[in-house]
Scaffold this motif. Structure first.
Motif, short mmCIF file in Angstrom:
data_model
loop_
_atom_site.label_atom_id
_atom_site.label_comp_id
_atom_site.label_asym_id
_atom_site.label_seq_id
_atom_site.Cartn_x
_atom_site.Cartn_y
_atom_site.Cartn_z
N LEU A 49 0.83 -1.21 0.00
CA LEU A 49 0.00 0.00 0.00
C LEU A 49 0.86 1.26 0.00
N ASN A 50 1.92 1.23 0.81
CA ASN A 50 2.83 2.37 0.90
C ASN A 50 2.07 3.67 1.12
N ALA A 51 1.08 3.61 2.00
CA ALA A 51 0.24 4.77 2.28
C ALA A 51 0.89 5.68 3.31
N ASP A 52 0.48 6.93 3.30
CA ASP A 52 0.95 7.89 4.29
C ASP A 52 0.11 7.84 5.56
N ALA A 53 -1.14 7.41 5.42
CA ALA A 53 -2.04 7.28 6.57
C ALA A 53 -3.05 6.18 6.26
N ILE A 54 -3.25 5.28 7.21
CA ILE A 54 -4.16 4.15 7.01
C ILE A 54 -5.16 4.11 8.16
N MET A 55 -6.43 4.31 7.84
CA MET A 55 -7.49 4.18 8.85
C MET A 55 -7.78 2.69 8.99
N TYR A 102 0.05 6.12 10.78
CA TYR A 102 0.46 7.16 9.84
C TYR A 102 1.97 7.41 9.89
N ASP A 103 2.45 8.08 8.87
CA ASP A 103 3.86 8.44 8.76
C ASP A 103 4.03 9.84 9.33
N PRO A 104 4.68 9.98 10.49
CA PRO A 104 4.81 11.30 11.12
C PRO A 104 5.71 12.26 10.35
N GLU A 105 6.47 11.74 9.37
CA GLU A 105 7.29 12.62 8.54
C GLU A 105 6.47 13.30 7.46
N VAL A 106 5.26 12.82 7.23
CA VAL A 106 4.42 13.35 6.16
C VAL A 106 3.23 14.13 6.70
N VAL A 107 2.63 13.63 7.79
CA VAL A 107 1.40 14.23 8.29
C VAL A 107 1.33 14.06 9.80
N SER A 108 0.65 14.97 10.48
CA SER A 108 0.38 14.83 11.91
C SER A 108 -1.09 14.50 12.09
N ALA A 109 -1.40 13.78 13.17
CA ALA A 109 -2.77 13.36 13.44
C ALA A 109 -3.04 13.47 14.93
N ARG A 110 -4.13 14.15 15.27
CA ARG A 110 -4.47 14.34 16.69
C ARG A 110 -5.95 14.06 16.91
N HIS A 111 -6.25 13.22 17.91
CA HIS A 111 -7.65 12.97 18.26
C HIS A 111 -8.25 14.27 18.77
N ASP A 112 -9.29 14.74 18.09
CA ASP A 112 -9.87 16.04 18.41
C ASP A 112 -11.39 15.96 18.34
N PRO A 113 -12.01 15.31 19.34
CA PRO A 113 -13.47 15.12 19.30
C PRO A 113 -14.22 16.43 19.44
N GLN A 114 -15.29 16.56 18.67
CA GLN A 114 -16.13 17.76 18.68
C GLN A 114 -17.48 17.43 19.31
N GLY A 115 -18.22 18.45 19.65
CA GLY A 115 -19.55 18.27 20.22
C GLY A 115 -19.53 18.26 21.74
N ASP A 116 -20.71 18.42 22.31
CA ASP A 116 -20.84 18.49 23.76
C ASP A 116 -20.81 17.09 24.38
#
Length: 341
Positions: A49-55, A102-116
């Protein structure tokens, strides 16, 4: 960059109580597949796959005896993957988490839940995904309380060049009518469970719409376990979960070419992302369950989608090692999105 979604069947079974990969001759959760065979196959697939981010849908368990993040990062280290950082959101009790590798050299990812945040009484305005959503499911002037069995993973993403976007990983699933006896009882429970799934889709769409209203690029990806023509109950509700999440008809829809193709044909020749063995019939069933939906601003960048189905994709079929690995690794196949961000 390349973004992927991949439902890995019983990934949790490949790790011990210390969240370390176990590649031995014991059976995995896959039919007639050992843990060593599945682990090796997954290593081949993730490398290809060589993906930058995989869900990852059905990621390793998060519990007192196992860590989702530690397990995924151990897996990445075992196969020397550049996607070596993991993040997850709210845990669930199904042993099937949602997490991003994910590849931290390409992208950053942070859990950021929205809503009350909500208590047991819930909220009506798209509360946080670990909360309770109040909605009238059956038009009886009485609000029902809905919860996610697998809360979606909401991520704030940013490329190394400073491009910010939102990513939401989801696994929507209508529960089987466990405990029901008799045709009528099974039908009633099946319909009730489908209503809950559609309510979850409405909840998810409301969150997507909030981001779109703010002009934020959005990617929704994962296993929606529902779609046009998938079962006999669809006609009762008019729309599938896929259509609801995409936002068809509201002027600001998400786009996925495979979903669009399925929705646009009366008797469609559908692309498929999964392959299940039906024991009673002695045959395989294929279905379109996995999607990568993008907002219109991202669609304008002319991204390219691909389903890594070894029996449908000539490039996958041509490489015997990859073809076999895709069939061994999971009952779903990866979907990728190549996009210039």
């Amino acid at each position: 960059m390349r973004i992927a979604t991949y439902n890995v069947e019983w990934f949790a079974n490949l790790f011990d109580e210390n969240s370390k990969l176990v590649a031995d001759g014991a059976w995995s959760g896959r039919r007639d597949v050992t843990r060593a065979q599945q682990a090796e196959a997954l290593g081949i697939v993730f490398t290809a796959l060589n993906a930058d981010a995989i869900m990852i849908i059905e990621a390793p368990d998060q519990s007192p005896s196992q860590s989702t993040v530690a397990a995924l990062e151990d897996f990445a280290a075992a196969f020397d993957l550049r996607t070596n950082r993991a993040v997850m959101g709210f845990a669930n009790d199904t042993q099937q988490e949602i997490a991003l590798l994910y590849d931290p050299e390409v992208v950053s990812a942070r859990h950021d839940p929205q809503g009350d945040e909500t208590g047991k009484k819930g909220g009506v305005d798209a509360p946080r995904f670990d909360g309770v959503f109040r909605i009238d499911l059956d038009i009886d002037a009485h609000e029902d309380l809905v919860q996610f069995s697998k809360p979606p993973l909401e991520l704030a993403m940013e490329t190394r060049t400073g491009v910010a976007f939102r990513m939401i990983g989801a696994h929507l699933k209508s529960k089987a009518p466990h405990g029901a006896r008799g045709r009528d009882a099974i039908m009633r429970l099946s319909i009730a469970n489908r209503r809950k799934q559609l309510a979850q889709a409405i909840w998810l769409r409301a969150r997507v719409q909030a981001h779109l209203d703010q002009g934020t690029p959005v990617i929704v990806l994962g296993d929606l376990n529902d779609g046009p023509g998938l079962d006999e109950y669809e006609g009762l509700f008019g729309r599938s979960s896929v259509e609801i999440v995409m936002g068809e008809g509201n002027g600001n829809p998400l786009f996925d070419p495979h979903a669009q193709r399925a929705l646009g044909q009366r008797i469609p020749a559908l692309p498929t992302t999964s392959r299940f063995f039906i024991k009673d019939e002695g045959r395989y069933l294929q279905a379109l369950l996995d999607y990568i939906m993008v907002s219109q601003d991202l669609r304008q960048k002319r991204p390219v989608w691909r389903i890594w189905h070894p029996l449908d994709d000539p490039a996958c079929w041509a490489v015997e090692e990859l073809r076999d690995a895709l069939l061994i690794a999971s009952d779903h196949f990866p979907v990728t999105l190549d996009i210039d961000l």
